[in-house]
Design a protein around this motif. Structure first.
Motif: not given
Length: 438
Positions: A396-408
């Motif tokens: 499970e991934m939070s949206q803030p984590w998506f914004e910080d640590y997703v690159y593509d």
């Protein structure tokens, strides 16, 4: 260089002991470790395994001790497509098969680069980048698709995992050592004025040896196989003597490989630009490895739209940041080490990329999202680390984590803006091998 004085050390110690909470934090950290001492269990309140949009997928796969996440994630997308089309959601493809051909194609690209760069010194930055990349097993969606287009795919039973595909260190170390030695030989041939035919003969000899090494380690890939499975309705299916290419041509004829675009979010590079990474062009004559760099909100919007259309989404990320394997939580507030230390290490995404603190280290697959009136609460993630971690292998991934640590994210063109489609189909800017674009 300024020497640290005894008085400064005494001042540091006095400052540390001024606050009694430092001793409490130190005892907790020494007893259970920094991460456990700073673990924030309250994130479970928002990461609760419930999603407003969720794909119906089977169990997870396991890449074991290898860097093949990019192949696993790509084949997960393909197996979900095959499963939906043929009502067999737990059907799996052989990652070992595509890994075999990756080693051959990547060696070919390496030898070509060594010949092309032979006039540059060994300590040249581009030469060193290629030498560092020799034998590696990490990669990207577009590289995997190049392999699928050229060599097809096979079911997992047609070329099963082995010790060396599950534990790639021995193979990639051997390949790296061989390819670097071959690079010296090719450079010597060029310096001696060898003809193109002589260089090609030497390269073919080296590739033959690489083929032998990979065949010893993984076994030779099948040239034909029987497609056999029982679907979710218990109906039996058998089709004999398919080649790997025929399998893709028949069962993925409506899967538009060329409709997919890699949207990246790397704010250390200019947005609304298409970038090309020549170092990752793994198949001669295959598609170039390109990324369209845009603000993060476009990655989220396109990923949600593709999930709602019923298709999974591959995404590149920095998985080892703010992640716990046991729970499968990915949340920016998971480990509060800054509070434990009493410091501030927060950096912008652009600064993390520019300094090497940020980097895409893993590929996973989005298979669900939870929204509240358009606001993204969390994402369901299919990982390739087996079913003993997370929620039966799902994270499970939070949206803030998506914004910080997703690159593509890898999405179809229909979920891009018209301007983004135009950019994605236009000319690309070549990046240097050392450019960090996540």
């Amino acid at each position: 260089m300024t020497v640290i004085s005894d008085q400064e050390i005494a001042d540091f110690s006095a400052d540390f002991n001024t606050n009694s909470k430092n001793q409490v934090a130190s005892r907790a950290a020494r007893r259970s470790g920094l991460l456990e001492a700073s673990f924030n269990d309250r994130v479970s309140e928002r990461l609760n395994h419930v999603f407003s949009t969720e794909l119906d997928v089977g169990g997870v796969t396991d890449q074991k001790h290898s860097g093949r996440c990019w192949e696993f994630a790509t084949l997960n997308v393909l197996r979900h497509y095959f499963g939906k089309q043929n009502k067999v959601k737990d059907f799996t493809f052989s990652q070992a098969y595509n890994f075999f051909w990756d080693k051959i194609e990547r060696a070919n690209a390496f030898y070509d680069a060594m010949i092309r760069l032979a006039d540059k010194p060994l300590n040249d930055r581009e030469v060193q980048s290629w030498l560092a990349f020799a034998g590696e097993d990490g990669g990207l969606w577009s590289m995997a698709i190049n392999l699928v287009k050229k060599y097809g795919v096979v079911p997992s039973y047609a070329m099963p995992e082995s010790f060396n595909s599950n534990n790639t260190t021995g193979l990639i170390d051997s390949l790296a050592r061989k390819e670097r030695k071959d690079a010296i030989a090719l450079r010597k041939l060029v310096s001696e004025g060898s003809s193109q035919d002589e260089l090609e003969k030497a390269k073919k000899h080296f590739l033959n040896e690489v083929y032998r090494m990979v065949s010893v380690a993984l076994g030779e890939p099948p040239k034909k196989f029987d497609l056999e499975y029982r679907d979710d309705d218990k109906k039996y299916h058998l089709e004999r003597d398919l080649t790997p290419r025929e399998f893709v041509q028949k069962y993925f004829k409506d899967f538009k490989f060329d409709d997919y675009v890699v949207l990246s979010n790397c704010p250390n590079h200019e947005f609304n630009k298409l970038y090309h990474m020549p170092l990752y062009d793994n198949v001669d004559g295959g598609d170039q490895i390109k990324f369209l760099n845009v603000p993060i909100e476009y990655l989220a919007q396109a990923a949600v739209a593709q999930l709602k259309s019923g298709d999974a989404v591959i995404f590149g990320n920095d998985v080892l940041k703010q992640m716990e394997r046991k729970t499968g939580y990915l949340d920016t507030e998971l480990y509060q080490t800054d509070k434990l230390f009493g410091v501030d290490t927060k950096m912008s995404k652009a600064d993390r990329l520019a300094t090497g603190e940020g980097f895409a280290t893993h590929d996973m697959t989005l298979v669900g999202v939870d929204e509240d009136h358009g606001h993204i609460r969390k994402w369901k993630v299919e990982n390739s680390w087996g079913d003993k971690y997370g929620h039966k292998g799902f994270y499970e991934m939070s949206q803030p984590w998506f914004e910080d640590y997703v690159y593509d994210v890898v999405v179809r063109k229909e979920f891009l803006t018209d301007e983004q489609v135009k950019l994605a189909e236009g000319p690309a800017i070549d990046l240097k091998p050392w450019d960090n674009i996540g």
